[in-house]
Design an enzyme around this catalytic site. Structure first.
Site, PDB file in Angstrom:
ATOM      1  N   GLY A 293     120.454 134.289 -30.293  1.00 49.10           N
ATOM      2  CA  GLY A 293     119.216 133.745 -30.853  1.00 49.10           C
ATOM      3  C   GLY A 293     118.470 132.933 -29.811  1.00 49.10           C
ATOM      4  O   GLY A 293     118.540 133.202 -28.605  1.00 49.10           O
ATOM      5  N   SER A 294     117.784 131.903 -30.272  1.00 50.55           N
ATOM      6  CA  SER A 294     116.817 131.210 -29.419  1.00 50.55           C
ATOM      7  C   SER A 294     117.420 130.386 -28.288  1.00 50.55           C
ATOM      8  O   SER A 294     116.701 130.006 -27.361  1.00 50.55           O
ATOM      9  CB  SER A 294     115.923 130.312 -30.279  1.00 50.55           C
ATOM     10  OG  SER A 294     115.122 131.094 -31.135  1.00 50.55           O
TER      11      SER A 294
END
Length: 642
Positions: A293-294
């Site tokens: 993810g981020s």
């Protein structure tokens, strides 16, 4: 019949020849036995006459970086049989089998072996005190209780997956106990002496004693205090979110030294038999692979800044999506962030902005940086079970795959890879090899025998780029999505991560791995912390769930490390769109009457205790800022106290 002289002489000659042949054969045989077979026969004679008793060495201790014991030894009883002294083997086996909870036949075979002594009685190793007492009370001839050692874990399950455990014979089975078994186990000693058939020492015989050599003590990079902060947050996350699992790592970003590491579920090393094998065999911070993810956006940012394809000051417009090869790649904020700078793209974790960075880099350069940061390969940390992760084959990376990779989707990484990569992004650009075993010392003299030095794998980005990454990530915490990790008086940088789980090649609705990676001080990082929660049964955003845990670990660690507070960091911005409110600065109420307090501070969240006219104590102290929803405790009395 008269025998001629010639016949007599012939017979004498033949007899002489036969005698010479026999004598020669005898001398040859004696020479062969003496010179060739002699050492072997002497050894066989020694084995018949001499007995040998082995002495087990003490296994080396495992200590943290400050000398606090993580694993030591404790003395426990073990059953030893001397077969020649056992008067009634069958009855002895029957009584022992009952106490040891073993098959009578197996015990009988062990105590009747033709050897001087046997400490390998089924169920007889490292006995509980209750069983040992029962055996002692039987007073069985030829059955003794000898002192043995077993591993002792003074902190229970703390750092269990790192430390590992040993088997019944003190051999390392998992974790550091297995990896460094040759250093820890030591060398056996023995005493040998001539004895009779019953094992008694023969008079006039000489003894040969070789003392055992204890194993080396191993000092780790782990800090027990920081490890305890991690364990605390892991336990709290389990209670609060009932996740499938949760993990955390703390590391010195400049050296690669692991300061703490843990996960849940966990186990008690001295009771590992009571846990499923997957619990103690899977060290999640190095074994678990998933889409990051981020948090992976840090890699994209560092690569784009290092290549000069973006600047933090340039403008970018986010309508809430970006179209790539006819497909819309959306931002987490459906309506978009509108006009923003690239710094605000990082603060807001804006997917279209990071896709743009990836497009400017193009797939060859982006994936070159991804590999330089250590993804797709093991870090080489000295722990068992590390996985490689998984990257797209470059030939299969199209425009969409390039875009999703840029914001951390479609790649599979391990937590330890992320730690090493982010450390490289913020420490001046150097990828460091993570390690746990720091040094080995002689268990008697405590002299250092060997030491592990920090290992630089490669320079990934420039020091100038690294400084820009630190600034951007500090801004994320102070003014962006990582605000839950903000610590008043400390400069903290970090990045949130929220990734949808993948099962059987498909995304699972409603299941996420939420994470946060943070470091401090932002301008000169001393510690970096990663925290990930798998499938929390609550709001699934890394900034809301994982960031507070990282904040707690970092704050406790900085205070423990005596890192002074400062006021030169980026000021925190209140993001009302995220429901944030201005913090409350605690006033000085000590010495005021309760009536004045009520009239002046009627809106404060006060918790009152005690009886009296005046406020004599308060907590927190005046000047401290607390979040909305916090409490201020005051204690009443008639006299002020110092």
């Amino acid at each position: 019949m008269r025998v001629s002289n010639a016949t007599v002489r012939r017979r004498i000659f033949i007899s002489l020849v036969i005698g010479i042949v026999l004598y020669t054969a005898l001398i040859t045989r004696l020479g062969y036995v003496q010179l060739i077979e002699g050492p072997k026969l002497a050894q066989m004679a020694d084995q018949l006459l001499n007995r040998e008793i082995d002495f087990k060495p003490n296994r080396g201790r495992i200590l943290d970086r400050n000398g606090n014991e993580l694993v030591s030894n404790m003395t426990v009883p073990t059953v030893v049989a001397v077969p020649a002294q056992i008067k009634d083997p069958k009855e002895t086996a029957r009584q022992l089998a009952i106490i040891l909870e073993q098959k009578e036949e197996d015990v009988y075979q062990a105590i009747t072996k033709k050897q001087m002594s046997n400490d390998k009685i089924p169920g007889g190793k490292k006995l509980p005190i209750e069983k040992a007492r029962k055996i002692q009370e039987l007073n069985l001839p030829g059955i003794y209780l000898a002192g043995d050692t077993k591993r002792f874990y003074p902190n229970g399950s703390m750092a269990a997956h790192i430390l590992g455990f040993t088997g019944i014979d003190n051999q390392g089975l998992t974790g550091l106990e297995k990896i460094y078994d040759p250093f820890l186990k030591g060398t056996e000693g023995h005493i040998s002496f001539p004895s009779d058939a019953k094992g008694r020492v023969m008079p006039g015989g000489s003894e040969d004693y070789v003392p055992p050599v204890s194993g080396m003590d191993m000092y780790l990079t782990i800090d027990s205090a920081i490890q305890s902060f991690i364990e605390r947050e892991l336990d709290q996350a389990v209670v609060a979110y009932q996740p499938d699992d949760v993990l955390a790592i703390a590391m010195n970003p400049k050296t690669g030294e692991i300061l703490g590491m843990g996960s849940r579920p966990t186990f008690q090393p001295d009771e590992y038999q009571n846990y499923p094998t997957e619990v103690y065999n899977r060290n999640l911070p190095i074994w678990k692979t998933y889409e990051p993810g981020s948090t992976f956006k840090i890699v994209t940012l560092a690569a784009a800044l290092n290549e000069g394809v973006v600047s933090l000051e340039e403008s970018f417009y986010d309508p809430g999506f970006i179209t790539v090869a006819g497909k819309r790649l959306r931002c987490w904020k459906r309506q978009g962030h509108g006009q923003e700078t690239m710094l605000e793209v990082v603060e807001n974790s804006c997917n279209p902005g990071f896709v743009t960075m990836g497009q400017r880099l193009q797939k060859e350069r982006l994936f070159e940086y991804i590999k330089k940061f250590g993804f797709g390969q093991k870090t080489g940390i000295d722990l068992i079970g590390e996985e490689n992760g998984l990257l797209f084959n470059l030939s299969r990376v199209g425009p969409v795959e390039l875009g999703t990779t840029s914001f951390g989707q479609g790649v599979s990484v391990t937590p330890i890879q992320q730690m090493a990569a982010v450390s490289a992004a913020i420490n001046g650009g150097k990828l460091m090899k993570p390690f746990v075993a720091k040094e080995w010392r002689d268990s008697v003299t405590h002299d250092i025998v060997a030491r592990t030095l920090p290992t630089e794998v490669r320079q990934v980005i420039s020091a100038e780029t690294s400084a820009k990454v630190r600034y951007a990530l500090e801004s994320v915490v102070a003014q962006g999505t990582g605000n839950k990790a903000y610590i008043e008086g400390y400069r903290v940088g970090g990045k949130t991560g929220t990734a949808q789980k993948v099962r059987n090649g498909r995304y699972v609705d409603g299941e996420y791995i939420v994470s946060f990676i943070g470091f401090a001080p932002a301008d000169d990082p001393q510690i970096v912390v990663y925290f990930a929660v798998d499938n929390p049964k609550a709001l699934a955003f890394g900034g809301l769930i994982a960031a507070p845990s990282v904040k707690s670990i970092i704050e406790s660690s900085l205070q423990y490390m005596n890192v002074p507070k400062r006021k030169d960091g980026i000021a925190k911005e209140i993001n009302k769109a995220l429901g944030e409110r201005e913090p409350i600065e605690v006033p000085n109420m000590v010495g005021q009457t309760m009536k004045d307090v009520v009239q002046t501070y009627e809106t404060l969240p006060l918790v009152v205790s005690g009886k009296g006219t005046y406020v004599i104590q308060q907590s927190p102290a005046p000047g401290v800022k607390i979040d909305q929803g916090g409490k201020i405790r005051i204690h009443l009395g008639d006299k002020l106290t110092n």
